[in-house]
Design an enzyme around this catalytic site. Structure first.
Site, PDB file in Angstrom:
ATOM      1  N   ASP A  43      15.210 -55.200   3.090  1.00 14.43           N
ATOM      2  CA  ASP A  43      14.952 -56.100   4.101  1.00 14.43           C
ATOM      3  C   ASP A  43      14.585 -57.472   4.431  1.00 14.43           C
ATOM      4  O   ASP A  43      13.913 -58.477   3.936  1.00 14.43           O
ATOM      5  CB  ASP A  43      13.430 -55.454   4.473  1.00 14.43           C
ATOM      6  CG  ASP A  43      12.862 -55.373   5.751  1.00 14.43           C
ATOM      7  OD1 ASP A  43      13.689 -55.837   7.045  1.00 14.43           O
ATOM      8  OD2 ASP A  43      11.669 -54.610   6.341  1.00 14.43           O
ATOM      9  N   GLU A  84      17.813 -53.303   5.656  1.00 11.23           N
ATOM     10  CA  GLU A  84      17.089 -52.933   6.770  1.00 11.23           C
ATOM     11  C   GLU A  84      17.389 -54.057   7.413  1.00 11.23           C
ATOM     12  O   GLU A  84      17.212 -55.582   7.023  1.00 11.23           O
ATOM     13  CB  GLU A  84      15.399 -52.204   6.305  1.00 11.23           C
ATOM     14  CG  GLU A  84      14.893 -52.540   7.436  1.00 11.23           C
ATOM     15  CD  GLU A  84      13.315 -51.469   6.727  1.00 11.23           C
ATOM     16  OE1 GLU A  84      13.836 -50.775   5.920  1.00 11.23           O
ATOM     17  OE2 GLU A  84      12.402 -52.442   7.415  1.00 11.23           O
ATOM     18  N   ASP A 112      15.313 -51.215  12.167  1.00 15.04           N
ATOM     19  CA  ASP A 112      13.781 -50.610  12.077  1.00 15.04           C
ATOM     20  C   ASP A 112      13.132 -51.834  13.567  1.00 15.04           C
ATOM     21  O   ASP A 112      12.432 -50.417  14.038  1.00 15.04           O
ATOM     22  CB  ASP A 112      13.016 -52.031  10.575  1.00 15.04           C
ATOM     23  CG  ASP A 112      11.462 -51.461  10.443  1.00 15.04           C
ATOM     24  OD1 ASP A 112      10.860 -50.724  11.448  1.00 15.04           O
ATOM     25  OD2 ASP A 112      11.327 -52.229   9.695  1.00 15.04           O
TER      26      ASP A 112
HETATM   27  C1  MUC Z   1       9.159 -53.701   7.761  1.00 12.13           C
HETATM   28  O1  MUC Z   1       9.379 -54.910   9.011  1.00 12.13           O
HETATM   29  O2  MUC Z   1       8.979 -52.934   7.175  1.00 12.13           O
HETATM   30  C2  MUC Z   1       6.795 -52.791   6.035  1.00 12.13           C
HETATM   31  C3  MUC Z   1       6.398 -52.124   4.277  1.00 12.13           C
HETATM   32  C4  MUC Z   1       7.412 -53.744   4.027  1.00 12.13           C
HETATM   33  O3  MUC Z   1       7.343 -54.058   3.371  1.00 12.13           O
HETATM   34  O4  MUC Z   1       7.082 -54.321   5.323  1.00 12.13           O
HETATM   35  C5  MUC Z   1       7.171 -53.633   5.792  1.00 12.13           C
HETATM   36  C6  MUC Z   1       7.514 -54.354   7.441  1.00 12.13           C
HETATM   37 MG    MG Z   2      11.393 -53.627   8.591  1.00  5.43          MG
END
Ligand code: MUC
Ligand code: MG
Length: 373
Positions: free
Chosen positions: A196, A222, A247
């Site tokens: 992410d 992500e 997201d």
């Molecule tokens: C996000 O941006 O996904 C949720 C889990 C994680 O590891 O970061 C958050 C926020």
């Molecule tokens: Mg995220």
């Protein structure tokens, strides 16, 4: 006919037992707001809004959430009948624009209240559960490749995780991708990996990094680019064969249908606190599934209370191909339910045996946390 008679809020912060380093900053604590809604029969429902320590992930602050509920939402809901729950969700979206976390908390409280009165879990109010447990991923964020691998081994031994999430963008892209490749190769066959970036890259960086990530076997990436990069996102996925999870780009049903039309993402992370509530998140899910977009049960690191609400909603979604990342209860240093949620064999059980949210609040703990705040 019962009517909404009282809406009150409570505020406190929870520490994280392991901070999370992200492209946008490091999360060390969670800002929590609880909203309690009572009706004229004396029934009560409780909802939760959270903000990851400040308005840097999204645009809402916890103080803004509290003000939106107390000053604008509460006056418009007082004296409304509780048996037209669906129209209350619609009303919420009209009284305040945006303000997703505030709307989500209030709608959660209404669902909890109605579920308790009818003695059914929220999942039954949303069409009924398709599953009784949901896979959960764990975020590795210790600072080095070696310590992430050790942490991953500990997490597998303790909870049986089969999917990890890496946060990119705190380090240089090359370093992130090397760490990711090493972790993928170490856990090959035992756990998959999602990364992410929280909007931290631009197109040129993605063009440099995606071939290596595709080679290494990354499951999905992500939100690598800023939220408005639909066309670029679609082209990058087609060119490099790595699909993106949207997201921050999702803010409800309209953005989900835009992403479906532009093919800006191959998957969508579901988050009631980001979308404006359980109903909107289910709408997002149905739009995505109809367009052949995969679903991932997202988190903003809710307590067991907010996590249970997400479990209720996610359990009703026909196909949750990427499972979830509902690890909040394991990452927060404290919790607010009598029995905190946990992960066994990589799965979290949906609390379908109790009414509403399905859990009971630890009121003594909440009083202590609120007094400390
Ligand atoms: C996000 O941006 O996904 C949720 C889990 C994680 O590891 O970061 C958050 C926020
Ligand atoms: Mg995220």
């Amino acid at each position: 006919l019962s009517k909404i008679s009282q809406i009150t809020t409570q505020r406190f912060d929870l520490d994280l037992n392991q901070s999370i380093m992200m492209s946008i900053g490091t999360m060390r604590k969670q800002n929590v707001l609880l909203v309690r809604i009572r009706d004229s029969d004396g029934a009560e429902g409780v909802g939760e809004a959270i903000v990851m320590g400040g308005p840097f992930w999204g645009s809402e602050s916890i103080e803004g959430v509290q003000a939106a509920i107390e000053k604008y939402i509460a006056p418009s809901l007082l004296n409304q009948p509780t048996d037209t729950l669906g129209s209350l969700s619609v009303l919420l979206g009209k009284v305040v624009r945006g303000n997703a976390a505030a709307r989500s908390a209030v709608e959660m409280a209404l669902f909890d209240l109605v579920g308790r009165k009818l003695n059914v879990p929220i999942a039954m109010l949303m069409g009924g559960p398709c599953r009784k447990e949901i896979p959960v991923a764990w975020t590795l964020s210790t600072g080095t490749t070696q310590s992430d691998i050790e942490e991953g081994e500990r997490a597998i031994a303790a909870h049986g995780f089969r999917r990890f999430k890496l946060k990119f963008g705190h380090d240089a892209p090359e370093a992130d991708v090397e760490r990711c490749a090493a972790i993928l190769s170490h856990f090959q066959g035992r756990a998959t990996v999602i990364a992410d970036v929280n909007q931290g890259w631009d197109e040129a960086t993605a063009v440099r990094m995606l071939p290596r990530l595709a080679d290494a076997g990354l499951e999905a990436l992500e939100q690598p680019l800023p939220v408005d990069q639909d066309a670029v996102s679609a082209a990058l996925q087609a060119r490099f064969g790595v699909y993106f999870i949207a997201d921050e780009a999702v803010t409800g049903a309209a953005s989900a249908s835009r992403i479906a039309a532009t093919r800006a993402a191959g998957a969508i992370a579901l988050k009631p606190n980001r979308d404006g509530g359980l109903t909107v998140t289910r709408d997002v899910a149905i739009i995505a599934l109809a367009a052949g977009i995969k679903l991932y049960g997202g988190t903003m690191l809710e307590t067991s209370w907010g996590t249970a609400a997400s479990l209720q909603c996610f359990s009703t979604i026909p196909d949750l191909a990427l499972g979830s990342e509902l690890f909040g209860p394991l990452r927060l240093a404290d919790d607010i339910t009598e029995t905190p949620l946990t992960v066994r064999n990589g799965m979290m059980a949906v609390p379908l045996d109790g009414p509403g949210i399905g859990l009971r609040l630890d009121e003594e703990k909440i009083a202590w946390l609120s007094n400390r705040a």
